[in-house]
Design an enzyme around this catalytic site. Structure first.
Site, PDB file in Angstrom:
ATOM      1  N   GLY A 135      -5.767   6.215   3.552  1.00 23.31           N
ATOM      2  CA  GLY A 135      -5.832   7.241   4.585  1.00 23.31           C
ATOM      3  C   GLY A 135      -5.787   6.671   5.987  1.00 23.31           C
ATOM      4  O   GLY A 135      -5.295   7.317   6.910  1.00 23.31           O
ATOM      5  N   GLU A 178      -3.832   3.164  -3.056  1.00 23.01           N
ATOM      6  CA  GLU A 178      -4.275   4.242  -3.938  1.00 23.01           C
ATOM      7  C   GLU A 178      -3.963   3.971  -5.404  1.00 23.01           C
ATOM      8  O   GLU A 178      -4.736   4.357  -6.280  1.00 23.01           O
ATOM      9  CB  GLU A 178      -3.635   5.579  -3.510  1.00 23.01           C
ATOM     10  CG  GLU A 178      -4.184   6.152  -2.217  1.00 23.01           C
ATOM     11  CD  GLU A 178      -3.497   5.652  -0.956  1.00 23.01           C
ATOM     12  OE1 GLU A 178      -3.666   6.277   0.091  1.00 23.01           O
ATOM     13  OE2 GLU A 178      -2.797   4.610  -1.011  1.00 23.01           O
ATOM     14  N   ALA A 187      -9.624   6.863   3.086  1.00 20.40           N
ATOM     15  CA  ALA A 187     -10.415   8.082   2.929  1.00 20.40           C
ATOM     16  C   ALA A 187     -11.741   7.696   2.277  1.00 20.40           C
ATOM     17  O   ALA A 187     -11.851   6.647   1.653  1.00 20.40           O
ATOM     18  CB  ALA A 187      -9.661   9.084   2.064  1.00 20.40           C
ATOM     19  N   GLU A 237      -2.213   6.099   6.686  1.00 14.54           N
ATOM     20  CA  GLU A 237      -1.605   7.409   6.892  1.00 14.54           C
ATOM     21  C   GLU A 237      -1.963   7.974   8.263  1.00 14.54           C
ATOM     22  O   GLU A 237      -1.113   8.533   8.962  1.00 14.54           O
ATOM     23  CB  GLU A 237      -2.038   8.365   5.775  1.00 14.54           C
ATOM     24  CG  GLU A 237      -1.421   7.962   4.443  1.00 14.54           C
ATOM     25  CD  GLU A 237      -1.981   8.704   3.249  1.00 14.54           C
ATOM     26  OE1 GLU A 237      -1.186   9.075   2.387  1.00 14.54           O
ATOM     27  OE2 GLU A 237      -3.209   8.911   3.179  1.00 14.54           O
TER      28      GLU A 237
END
Length: 173
Positions: A114, A137, A71, A117
């Site tokens: 992300g 993360e 992200a 994911e």
């Protein structure tokens, strides 16, 4: 989606019969970091391909160096939990897991946070020799937020998922 003026992705039909929708993440300067604009464009392309009766499957890919390196941290670092929760911060991400046509992630290079994911939301993941999957993360003092803890556990088992989430270590294909 073909010919649409996207800023962060390339979306086009491919294949001999033009029946494969290809979405290529295209933010090379940011290793395809998943900013809000990019995810909005992915959602638009997914919806266009899903509603197109000629498209039988959708492929999401990045570059040789990065599928998606996560992200866009710069974009979200100042958000509070309340801001994220009340604005439906990851709602556009969830669209991918609801597509009724088969979605294939073609991963080479980094699929981190992300990006990992996003790949796990797809029905099938094809990984190249340079693919690196990870949920780093924890190294930023947070945990995966887009279903990473649940999908990763289903994909690789509890023990490896716990190790990856708690250490930030990466795995290859």
């Amino acid at each position: 989606a073909a010919g649409a003026p996207f800023q962060y992705i390339v979306a086009e039909k491919r294949g001999a019969n033009q029946n494969v929708g290809l979405i290529q993440l295209n933010r090379p300067q940011a290793l395809n970091a998943l900013c809000a604009g990019l995810m909005r464009e992915v959602k638009q392309a997914l919806e266009a391909f899903e509603s197109d009766p000629h498209v039988g499957a959708i492929v999401i890919t990045g570059s040789e160096k990065a599928f998606a390196a996560g992200a866009d941290i710069k974009e979200m670092q100042n958000n509070t939990f309340q801001q994220c929760y009340s604005t439906g911060f990851l709602d556009e991400w969830d669209r991918l897991s609801k597509v009724r046509k088969p979605v294939i992630a073609a991963v080479n290079g980094y699929a981190l946070g992300g990006g990992c994911e996003l790949a796990m939301m797809c029905d099938i993941i094809y990984a190249g020799e340079k693919a690196q999957f990870g949920q780093p993360e924890i190294l930023l003092g947070t945990i995966p937020g887009a279903g990473g803890t649940q999908r990763l556990t289903r994909a690789v088992g509890k023990s490896l998922a716990m190790e990856m989430v708690l250490t930030g270590d990466r795995i290859s294909a």
